[in-house]
Design an enzyme around this catalytic site. Structure first.
Site, PDB file in Angstrom:
ATOM      1  N   PRO A  13       0.726  -1.328  -0.041  1.00 31.62           N
ATOM      2  CA  PRO A  13      -0.092  -0.024   0.072  1.00 31.62           C
ATOM      3  C   PRO A  13       0.873   1.245   0.010  1.00 31.62           C
ATOM      4  O   PRO A  13       1.894   1.327   0.729  1.00 31.62           O
ATOM      5  CB  PRO A  13      -0.815  -0.196   1.337  1.00 31.62           C
ATOM      6  N   ASN A  14       0.236   2.325  -0.703  1.00 30.94           N
ATOM      7  CA  ASN A  14       1.041   3.398  -0.911  1.00 30.94           C
ATOM      8  C   ASN A  14       2.294   3.822  -1.693  1.00 30.94           C
ATOM      9  O   ASN A  14       2.717   4.957  -1.909  1.00 30.94           O
ATOM     10  CB  ASN A  14       1.035   4.012   0.778  1.00 30.94           C
ATOM     11  N   ARG A  21       5.082  10.968  -2.192  1.00 28.33           N
ATOM     12  CA  ARG A  21       4.628  10.521  -0.925  1.00 28.33           C
ATOM     13  C   ARG A  21       5.747  10.994   0.077  1.00 28.33           C
ATOM     14  O   ARG A  21       7.031  10.370   0.049  1.00 28.33           O
ATOM     15  CB  ARG A  21       4.333   9.295  -0.661  1.00 28.33           C
ATOM     16  N   TYR A  26      11.040   9.218   1.894  1.00 25.83           N
ATOM     17  CA  TYR A  26      11.167   8.074   0.916  1.00 25.83           C
ATOM     18  C   TYR A  26      11.809   8.353  -0.580  1.00 25.83           C
ATOM     19  O   TYR A  26      12.097   7.616  -1.300  1.00 25.83           O
ATOM     20  CB  TYR A  26       9.430   7.526   0.595  1.00 25.83           C
ATOM     21  N   ASN A  77       8.503  -5.316  -0.359  1.00 21.36           N
ATOM     22  CA  ASN A  77       8.407  -4.304   0.215  1.00 21.36           C
ATOM     23  C   ASN A  77       6.729  -3.942   0.581  1.00 21.36           C
ATOM     24  O   ASN A  77       5.848  -3.559  -0.370  1.00 21.36           O
ATOM     25  CB  ASN A  77       8.823  -2.938  -0.178  1.00 21.36           C
ATOM     26  N   ALA A  80       3.205  -0.411   5.015  1.00 23.66           N
ATOM     27  CA  ALA A  80       2.440  -0.617   6.215  1.00 23.66           C
ATOM     28  C   ALA A  80       2.038  -1.816   6.824  1.00 23.66           C
ATOM     29  O   ALA A  80       1.993  -2.076   7.790  1.00 23.66           O
ATOM     30  CB  ALA A  80       1.514   0.355   6.597  1.00 23.66           C
ATOM     31  N   GLU A 101      12.825  -9.154   2.478  1.00 28.26           N
ATOM     32  CA  GLU A 101      12.100  -7.786   3.025  1.00 28.26           C
ATOM     33  C   GLU A 101      12.949  -6.919   2.475  1.00 28.26           C
ATOM     34  O   GLU A 101      13.986  -6.907   2.709  1.00 28.26           O
ATOM     35  CB  GLU A 101      11.932  -8.258   4.496  1.00 28.26           C
ATOM     36  N   HIS A 103      12.890  -2.490   2.444  1.00 24.88           N
ATOM     37  CA  HIS A 103      12.348  -1.067   2.890  1.00 24.88           C
ATOM     38  C   HIS A 103      13.150  -0.117   2.337  1.00 24.88           C
ATOM     39  O   HIS A 103      14.279  -0.273   2.421  1.00 24.88           O
ATOM     40  CB  HIS A 103      12.172  -1.027   4.184  1.00 24.88           C
ATOM     41  N   ARG A 110      12.659   4.399  13.171  1.00 24.51           N
ATOM     42  CA  ARG A 110      11.406   5.327  12.999  1.00 24.51           C
ATOM     43  C   ARG A 110      10.611   5.334  14.077  1.00 24.51           C
ATOM     44  O   ARG A 110      11.034   4.625  15.336  1.00 24.51           O
ATOM     45  CB  ARG A 110      10.870   5.309  11.681  1.00 24.51           C
TER      46      ARG A 110
HETATM   47  C1  DQA Z   1       8.284   1.328   3.916  1.00 25.76           C
HETATM   48  C2  DQA Z   1       8.282   1.443   5.543  1.00 25.76           C
HETATM   49  C3  DQA Z   1       6.953   1.307   5.992  1.00 25.76           C
HETATM   50  O1  DQA Z   1       7.003   1.337   7.678  1.00 25.76           O
HETATM   51  C4  DQA Z   1       5.979   1.919   5.666  1.00 25.76           C
HETATM   52  O2  DQA Z   1       4.681   2.006   6.011  1.00 25.76           O
HETATM   53  C5  DQA Z   1       5.843   2.024   4.102  1.00 25.76           C
HETATM   54  C6  DQA Z   1       7.120   2.172   3.457  1.00 25.76           C
HETATM   55  C7  DQA Z   1       9.903   1.586   3.382  1.00 25.76           C
HETATM   56  O3  DQA Z   1       9.934   1.312   2.305  1.00 25.76           O
HETATM   57  O4  DQA Z   1      10.602   2.341   4.093  1.00 25.76           O
HETATM   58  O5  DQA Z   1       4.683   2.408   3.480  1.00 25.76           O
HETATM   59  O6  DQA Z   1       7.919  -0.176   3.808  1.00 25.76           O
END
Ligand code: DQA
Length: 150
Positions: A13-14, A21, A26, A77, A80, A101, A103, A110
């Site tokens: 998501p997002n 964003r 990011y 990735n 959240a 995994e 990010h 954080r």
């Molecule tokens: C994320 C880190 C997550 O905590 C966050 O909710 C994201 C992006 C990252 O790529 O740093 O949406 O996965």
């Protein structure tokens, strides 16, 4: 090094909003930019990359199911959902290949809610905090782990 095989890159998501964003967290690169970097790395290593992005947990679970018996690795990735999704955890547990995994940011540095990952225990490892560099690094990690396993 050429190991061959399909790698599924999963974006949660997002992540479709990357570039707009919270660029201070990011970066300014878009998801397409990251997918292009991962694809170049994959091609250079003899791997094929397929990308799925969804804002819906069930779509991601189904993408993992669809990778079973087809993909040699999943780079995920989960956004959240990393911190909440036991269904994604269970789907990845039922996947036979390498799981990385990924990010952009370093969740451990954080807010406290980002310190827990439901995916960590079913991943071979995690790449976090290196921004967009993490995408080619994750592909490189997949390639090396596969080479070691063969
Ligand atoms: C994320 C880190 C997550 O905590 C966050 O909710 C994201 C992006 C990252 O790529 O740093 O949406 O996965």
């Amino acid at each position: 090094m050429s190991t061959g095989g399909l790698v599924l890159l999963l974006s949660g998501p997002n992540l479709n909003l990357l570039g707009e964003r919270e660029p201070e967290v990011y970066g300014t690169a878009t998801l397409d930019d990251h997918v292009a970097a991962a694809t170049s790395a994959a091609v250079a290593l003899g791997l094929t990359l397929e990308h799925v992005q969804s804002n819906h947990e069930g779509d991601l679970v189904e993408a993992v199911h669809g990778a079973r018996g087809r993909a040699v690795a999943i780079i995920v990735n989960a956004g959240a959902l990393t911190h909440t999704s036991w269904s994604l955890h269970d789907a990845l547990a039922a996947f036979d290949g390498v799981v990385v995994e990924l990010h952009l940011s370093n969740p451990a540095a954080r807010e406290p809610f980002r310190h827990t990952s439901t995916i960590a225990s079913v991943a071979d490892g995690c790449i976090a905090g290196f921004g967009g560099l993490g995408y080619p690094l994750a592909v490189e990690a997949v390639s090396r782990i596969l080479a070691d396993r063969r």
